[in-house]
Enzyme design. Structure first.
Site, PDB file in Angstrom:
ATOM      1  N   THR A 191      84.867 -10.418  -1.606  1.00 42.14           N
ATOM      2  CA  THR A 191      84.809  -9.141  -2.331  1.00 42.14           C
ATOM      3  C   THR A 191      86.189  -8.799  -2.881  1.00 42.14           C
ATOM      4  O   THR A 191      87.202  -9.096  -2.243  1.00 42.14           O
ATOM      5  CB  THR A 191      84.366  -8.023  -1.356  1.00 42.14           C
ATOM      6  OG1 THR A 191      83.065  -8.341  -0.872  1.00 42.14           O
ATOM      7  CG2 THR A 191      84.312  -6.660  -2.041  1.00 42.14           C
ATOM      8  N   ASP A 234      87.451 -16.075  -0.815  1.00 42.70           N
ATOM      9  CA  ASP A 234      87.717 -14.630  -0.757  1.00 42.70           C
ATOM     10  C   ASP A 234      89.194 -14.342  -1.011  1.00 42.70           C
ATOM     11  O   ASP A 234      90.046 -15.231  -0.875  1.00 42.70           O
ATOM     12  CB  ASP A 234      87.297 -14.081   0.622  1.00 42.70           C
ATOM     13  CG  ASP A 234      87.097 -12.571   0.619  1.00 42.70           C
ATOM     14  OD1 ASP A 234      87.327 -11.922  -0.425  1.00 42.70           O
ATOM     15  OD2 ASP A 234      86.709 -12.033   1.668  1.00 42.70           O
ATOM     16  N   GLY A 235      89.488 -13.126  -1.343  1.00 43.17           N
ATOM     17  CA  GLY A 235      90.857 -12.678  -1.548  1.00 43.17           C
ATOM     18  C   GLY A 235      91.461 -12.182  -0.237  1.00 43.17           C
ATOM     19  O   GLY A 235      90.868 -12.328   0.836  1.00 43.17           O
ATOM     20  N   GLU A 273      82.689  -9.679   5.363  1.00 45.19           N
ATOM     21  CA  GLU A 273      83.573 -10.804   5.009  1.00 45.19           C
ATOM     22  C   GLU A 273      83.830 -11.677   6.238  1.00 45.19           C
ATOM     23  O   GLU A 273      83.801 -12.907   6.153  1.00 45.19           O
ATOM     24  CB  GLU A 273      84.899 -10.270   4.459  1.00 45.19           C
ATOM     25  CG  GLU A 273      84.746  -9.615   3.093  1.00 45.19           C
ATOM     26  CD  GLU A 273      86.004  -8.946   2.571  1.00 45.19           C
ATOM     27  OE1 GLU A 273      86.068  -8.696   1.377  1.00 45.19           O
ATOM     28  OE2 GLU A 273      86.920  -8.667   3.365  1.00 45.19           O
TER      29      GLU A 273
HETATM   30  C1  5RP Z   1      87.928  -6.510   0.396  1.00 47.98           C
HETATM   31  C2  5RP Z   1      89.031  -7.463   0.659  1.00 47.98           C
HETATM   32  C3  5RP Z   1      89.698  -8.071  -0.526  1.00 47.98           C
HETATM   33  O1  5RP Z   1      89.624  -9.457  -0.420  1.00 47.98           O
HETATM   34  C4  5RP Z   1      91.133  -7.633  -0.559  1.00 47.98           C
HETATM   35  O2  5RP Z   1      91.180  -6.225  -0.542  1.00 47.98           O
HETATM   36  C5  5RP Z   1      91.845  -8.159  -1.825  1.00 47.98           C
HETATM   37  O3  5RP Z   1      91.302  -7.536  -2.942  1.00 47.98           O
HETATM   38  P1  5RP Z   1      91.870  -7.792  -4.400  1.00 47.98           P
HETATM   39  O4  5RP Z   1      91.494  -9.183  -4.769  1.00 47.98           O
HETATM   40  O5  5RP Z   1      91.164  -6.754  -5.235  1.00 47.98           O
HETATM   41  O6  5RP Z   1      93.346  -7.586  -4.364  1.00 47.98           O
HETATM   42  O7  5RP Z   1      89.401  -7.751   1.765  1.00 47.98           O
HETATM   43  O8  5RP Z   1      87.466  -5.909   1.573  1.00 47.98           O
END
Ligand code: 5RP
Length: 223
Positions: free
Chosen positions: A28, A81-82, A103
């Site tokens: 996400t 994921d990020g 996640e």
């Molecule tokens: C969401 C997360 C995202 O991976 C994290 O916040 C990074 O988000 P972004 O890619 O918008 O910087 O853990 O719950």
């Protein structure tokens, strides 16, 4: 390059980890959104995705990618994921998008965690980014006191002036003032506290690979 361009770069680079014919785990956030957009270009080659949030599910479906429930699949080959922060062991802080519980579940179900991030996310020690913790609302004040004993200052995350409600119907605490020098021990400790649903330290579910967007291109870190 702008931060947005770096996110696009790593989102596209992550395609090389997607196994044709498989179901892919999808995280996400804004970086993952770039990955989802890239994934749409190979949607004919995958069965579909397991998603970690309502927001990602919506985007995947809008692009014609089938979304499976976690309980419909046994193991995933890869989870993309990020992160809000990642250190040089692949330990992360996550949950900036409030999706940390799902996640962590999808990450635990995957053989490989590929983190996609721009270089601003790489840190020597976790803790500068406020640590997200999903909590059962009736435990909120007790947990705020628990974090204070560790030197942390916890506040309830708000949306439109009200406590933000997660996809799981719970609340989020954001904790500042922590220096998480032993992420494995810290995650285990906080997991024991009654009322904690998920702590946003991903050490037991760490990244195996990080595709880091830098001014000179995508750097691959392996842990
Ligand atoms: C969401 C997360 C995202 O991976 C994290 O916040 C990074 O988000 P972004 O890619 O918008 O910087 O853990 O719950």
């Amino acid at each position: 390059m702008t931060q947005d361009e770096l996110k696009t770069l790593v989102g596209q680079a992550a395609l090389q980890y997607v196994v044709p014919g498989d179901i892919v785990g999808v995280g996400t956030g804004s970086t993952v959104n770039k990955f989802i957009d890239a994934l749409a270009t190979m949607k004919g080659q995958i069965k579909g995705a397991v998603s970690s949030s309502g927001a990602s599910t919506k985007r995947l479906k809008a692009l014609g990618i089938a979304v499976f429930d976690c309980n419909e699949v046994a193991e995933l080959s890869v989870y993309i994921d990020g992160a809000d922060e990642i250190d040089d062991h692949g330990y992360m802080i996550k949950g900036g998008g409030a999706a940390l519980t799902r996640e962590k579940i999808v990450a635990a179900q995957s053989r490989q965690f590929v983190c996609i991030a721009d270089e601003s996310k790489l840190v020597p020690t976790l803790g500068k980014f406020p640590l997200p913790v999903e909590v059962i609302p009736m435990a909120t004040q007790r947990l705020i006191r628990q974090f204070a004993k560790l030197g942390g200052s916890a506040t309830v995350r708000l949306k439109d002036g009200q406590p933000l409600v997660t996809d799981n119907g719970q609340h989020i605490l954001d904790v500042t003032g922590l220096q998480i020098s032993d992420p494995l021990a810290f995650e285990s400790q906080v997991n024991q506290w009654p009322g904690v649903v998920t702590v946003g330290v991903f050490a037991h579910q760490k990244a195996h690979v990080c595709l880091l967007g830098t001014a000179s291109g995508v750097k691959t870190l392996k842990f």
